[in-house]
Write a protein that holds these residues in place. Structure first.
Motif, PDB file in Angstrom:
ATOM      1  N   ALA A 149      -2.247   5.631   2.823  1.00  0.00           N
ATOM      2  CA  ALA A 149      -1.822   4.246   2.638  1.00  0.00           C
ATOM      3  C   ALA A 149      -2.248   3.385   3.824  1.00  0.00           C
ATOM      4  O   ALA A 149      -2.739   2.259   3.649  1.00  0.00           O
ATOM      5  N   ALA A 156      -5.967   2.694   3.693  1.00  0.00           N
ATOM      6  CA  ALA A 156      -6.318   1.667   2.705  1.00  0.00           C
ATOM      7  C   ALA A 156      -5.866   0.284   3.146  1.00  0.00           C
ATOM      8  O   ALA A 156      -6.517  -0.725   2.824  1.00  0.00           O
ATOM      9  N   TRP A 157      -4.754   0.202   3.863  1.00  0.00           N
ATOM     10  CA  TRP A 157      -4.189  -1.073   4.327  1.00  0.00           C
ATOM     11  C   TRP A 157      -5.018  -1.724   5.422  1.00  0.00           C
ATOM     12  O   TRP A 157      -5.169  -2.945   5.467  1.00  0.00           O
ATOM     13  N   HIS A 167       0.828  -1.215   0.000  1.00  0.00           N
ATOM     14  CA  HIS A 167       0.000   0.000   0.000  1.00  0.00           C
ATOM     15  C   HIS A 167       0.857   1.257   0.000  1.00  0.00           C
ATOM     16  O   HIS A 167       0.528   2.238  -0.689  1.00  0.00           O
TER      17      HIS A 167
END
Length: 396
Positions: free
Chosen positions: A348, A351-352, A338
């Protein structure tokens, strides 16, 4: 691939998960430093590790070591009955290593210049631009990203979620190792080329070969490694068992050589009554068996601002799926992927997080069900495919 040159990452926890994360962050261009609370290197801690594919990924072209230099293997899954008879057997290929062997390899890849021992992180705070980490030594570090890989007693988890508690499983794991040339030829022949189980009344034991104390792979110098799960009531009974010979209560594990002798004597006698003779022999010849308290931990979040929790710092899963080290590696690799997509660290992490939360909850659900079958309902059936190892599911 996005590079994060000029960004700084601090990893709290210098174990396998922390080193994997540090190595991957460095590949992305981060200036990375690792801080480990213990004052000495961790080489002799822990026992065996079953190698899942994600655990081996770093050693496939990224490391100075190949996985074949660090591990043993077996070709069978085998259950032994009360008289050492084989009650179930099938072809099943697995690789195994020891905690110390893989730790030495990862530390060799990372180096010691930016690996700091004896630094206990006691507090953290963050703003929009970074994270501040405060250590009991007086050291203060500021970073663009902080990754807590500091295990089951994680400071990061405690500071982010102060009311979150571990849930005791109702049983402990007795663990130990014996060099293979210290057991009888018959026992060695039964156990050497297999992932072995012995199942009793509300108990089970798993046993396999791992590299020797210094990573030796020569026959005769490898170690027979086991975990025997035994029910212990929460409260005074558990507290007494987990009080070490110094008089200190140890809520996570009682280390080799510090378990009260009366409990060592009792577990050796019980092995003869409750397990296959080959298993009993290994346990009785273990010089310093030790105790691991089996528990579950789930976090509601793994990413808060610029702080990430990985491995046991986030989800502690009972060992029945042999996926603890694999989960830490998966968290680190997915974080890497990510961060490789964007220079926005917070985005990031955002999203991870969902995928790793789902994986952690799924894993804990599965190992709780496995443990219940063995330790409570007595429905652990040799050869049942639902009982196979795997991070993502049975056999996966």
């Amino acid at each position: 691939m996005v590079q994060h040159e000029g960004s700084r990452a601090v990893v709290v926890g210098g174990s396998i998960g922390g080193l994997t994360a540090a190595l991957l962050l460095r590949k992305l261009g981060f200036d990375v430093e690792v801080f480990e609370r213990n004052p000495e290197q961790l080489e002799n801690r822990g026992g065996g590790i079953v190698l899942q594919p994600i655990t081996m990924r770093w050693f496939e072209g990224h490391s100075a070591k190949a996985i074949t230099e660090l591990s043993t293997s077996s070709s069978k899954l085998r259950y032994l009955g009360p008289g050492n008879e084989i009650v179930f057997e099938e072809h099943a290929e697995w690789r195994y290593t020891s905690w110390g062997t893989v730790y030495r390899a990862l530390l060799g890849d990372f180096g010691t210049e930016r690996y700091h021992l004896g630094e206990f992180c006691a507090g953290l705070s963050q703003d929009a631009d970074g994270v501040e980490l405060r250590f009991v030594s007086g050291r203060v570090e500021r970073a663009d990203l902080a990754v807590f890989a500091d295990g089951i007693s994680s400071t990061g988890r405690k500071r982010l979620f102060p009311d979150l508690q571990r849930t005791y499983a109702g049983y402990v794991g007795w663990r130990g190792t014996v060099r293979e040339d210290q057991v009888s030829d018959r026992t060695h022949a039964l156990l050497a080329d297999a992932l072995n189980y012995s199942v009793g009344d509300r108990t089970h034991c798993v046993l396999y070969l791992i590299p020797g104390m210094d990573g030796e792979l020569d026959e005769g110098r490898r170690l027979l490694n086991y975990v025997w799960y035994r029910n212990v009531a929460e409260g005074p009974e558990l507290a007494e068992l987990t009080t070490d010979v110094r008089g200190f209560e140890c809520p996570v594990s009682v280390h080799p050589g510090t378990v009260q002798q009366r409990y060592v004597d009792e577990v050796r006698a019980a092995a003869e009554r409750e397990l296959a003779p080959a298993f009993a022999e290994v346990i009785q010849r273990t010089e310093h068996p030790y105790v691991q308290v089996v528990c579950d931990i789930r976090v509601p979040r793994m990413a808060v601002g610029r702080v990430a929790l990985i491995g046991d710092a986030a989800f502690a899963a009972r060992p029945h799926a042999a996926a603890g080290s694999a989960k830490a590696a998966a968290d680190a690799w997915m974080l890497y992927e990510h961060l490789a997509k964007t220079d926005d660290i917070v985005a990031a992490l955002w999203a991870w997080e969902p995928g790793q939360l789902a994986l952690g909850n799924q894993l804990v659900d599965r190992v709780v069900a496995m443990g219940t079958r063995s330790q409570v309902t007595n429905t652990w059936v040799p050869g049942d495919p639902d009982l196979r190892f795997g991070l993502y599911g049975p056999g996966v």
